[in-house]
Design an enzyme around this catalytic site. Structure first.
Site, mmCIF file in Angstrom:
data_model
loop_
_atom_site.group_PDB
_atom_site.id
_atom_site.type_symbol
_atom_site.label_atom_id
_atom_site.label_comp_id
_atom_site.label_asym_id
_atom_site.label_seq_id
_atom_site.Cartn_x
_atom_site.Cartn_y
_atom_site.Cartn_z
ATOM 1 N N GLU A 1 -8.758 9.386 6.418
ATOM 2 C CA GLU A 1 -8.715 8.497 7.571
ATOM 3 C C GLU A 1 -8.989 9.337 8.815
ATOM 4 O O GLU A 1 -8.091 10.026 9.298
ATOM 5 C CB GLU A 1 -7.356 7.804 7.681
ATOM 6 C CG GLU A 1 -7.110 6.766 6.613
ATOM 7 C CD GLU A 1 -5.810 6.017 6.843
ATOM 8 O OE1 GLU A 1 -5.749 4.814 6.525
ATOM 9 O OE2 GLU A 1 -4.841 6.629 7.340
ATOM 10 N N GLU B 1 0.848 -1.184 0.000
ATOM 11 C CA GLU B 1 0.000 0.000 0.000
ATOM 12 C C GLU B 1 0.892 1.246 0.000
ATOM 13 O O GLU B 1 1.751 1.399 0.856
ATOM 14 C CB GLU B 1 -0.896 0.004 1.236
ATOM 15 C CG GLU B 1 -1.729 1.251 1.426
ATOM 16 C CD GLU B 1 -2.460 1.260 2.757
ATOM 17 O OE1 GLU B 1 -3.385 2.081 2.905
ATOM 18 O OE2 GLU B 1 -2.099 0.450 3.651
#
Length: 374
Positions: free
Chosen positions: A240, A157
């Protein structure tokens, strides 16, 4: 102003002019097409399609508190984000929009997964809307895997933090700095127990930006966290949040992947044909689909895009991942049948329900290339 001939004579004069203006405004409003209502998604992993090609996902995975996202014409906003989690741990969620495939949910018509060695560029752009009463980051997620998988967690990622608010930090530790895409970044590297993470943190807030995703992918390859034989599976942009987050927004998002005419993309000797055979009964049907590669180059990580007629819904599939269940859908090969050699084919099928008159899809495209009907 001449009074409207439709008005009684008793309403002519100042009052008649006022009523005439009201009638005119009402007529203009009625004649103007009204914008389609935004869609609000509150289901934990619920999603909706925007721009006909990207998927907005609620993706609330780290908390039981309510969270909702509301789509807009070109992006989304976080319309509810209750609660908080400790800032020294994982965030609450990742409300985001993506191009590609995420846990079998593939954006309509995407040409991802695509092998890195065959991607010439992957231009993307973003415009964010920020709030001041929350702890969060604004980040791109770029997912890479050795296989063209469309489900589960990928191997690597890449995160690009365009904004950071509050006492939070990326996974791992800072390993240096780098200039990527003409900007300076802090570089962090680590792992979360399921995948490797390479993070690029902006030293100051970036509100909007256009860049090439491949600039960051090449960083991962040069640092030994990916290889050119791997696949880009999705490009995602969102937030996030650790605390609150209501009001955060992606005002606009775009993402495309250019394969430069290589295998699996437009040009480069590519071509395809589709056979669509059905078995229909009142209210239900099955479809067996054969995708043939009529070009001279292999198609790796094949994705067949088509639109189901109104009233049809898929209830199950075999030999491919097919999502969503209605409307503009994409069928993607699985790990064992993700490649179609020149002159070869792959077959998959699905079962579904329908209402009204039954019909077959009108057109198919393979990794962005229009196919003929076999």
């Amino acid at each position: 102003m001449r009074p409207s001939p439709c008005l009684p004579r008793v309403l002519r004069g100042p009052l008649g002019a006022f009523v005439t203006a009201l009638v005119t405004v009402a007529a203009l409003f009625a004649a103007t097409p009204q914008a389609q209502a935004d869609t609000t998604v509150c289901e934990q992993f619920g999603s909706a399609v925007i721009q006909g090609r990207y998927v907005v996902q609620n993706n609330r995975w780290g908390t039981n508190e309510p969270q909702c996202v509301t789509t807009t014409g070109s992006g989304f906003r976080v319309s509810r984000a209750d609660g908080s989690v400790p800032t020294n741990g994982a965030p609450k969620s990742y409300p985001s929009v993506f191009n590609g495939c995420h846990y079998t949910n593939c954006s309509p018509g995407t040409n991802l997964p695509a092998q890195l060695s065959r991607i010439s560029s992957a231009p993307s752009s973003i415009s964010y809307g920020y709030v001041g009463d929350a702890v969060y980051n604004a980040s791109y997620d770029i997912w890479l895997d050795p296989t063209p998988r469309t489900d589960g967690v990928n191997r690597t990622e890449i995160m690009i933090w365009l904004n950071k608010v509050g006492p939070i930090q990326p996974i791992g530790s800072q390993v240096g700095t780098a200039t990527v895409g003409g900007r300076s970044w802090q570089v962090w590297q680590g792992g979360n127990g399921t995948n490797d993470v390479l993070s690029f943190v902006a030293p100051s807030t970036i509100g909007s930006w256009s860049f090439d995703v491949m600039d960051f992918v090449r960083q991962a390859v040069s640092r030994g966290m990916a290889q050119n034989t791997w696949y880009l599976t999705s490009v995602q942009a969102g937030f996030e949040p650790w605390q609150n987050g209501t009001g955060l927004s992606v005002n606009s998002f775009s993402s495309s992947v250019e394969t430069g005419g290589g295998p699996g993309g437009p040009g480069g000797g590519s071509g395809c044909a589709v056979s669509y055979a059905t078995n229909v009964w009142p209210g239900g049907f099955t479809a067996n689909v054969t995708v043939s590669n009529t070009g001279s180059s292999p198609v790796d990580g094949w994705r067949l895009a088509f639109t189901l007629p109104s009233g049809q819904q898929i209830t199950g599939a075999w030999s491919a991942s097919v999502s969503p269940s209605s409307g503009s859908v994409t069928a993607s090969g699985l790990a064992h049948n993700a490649s179609i050699s020149p002159g070869g084919s792959q077959t998959f099928g699905f079962q579904g329900t329908y209402s009204g008159a039954f019909a077959s899809p009108g057109a198919f495209s393979l990794n962005g290339t229009a196919c003929t009907r076999a």
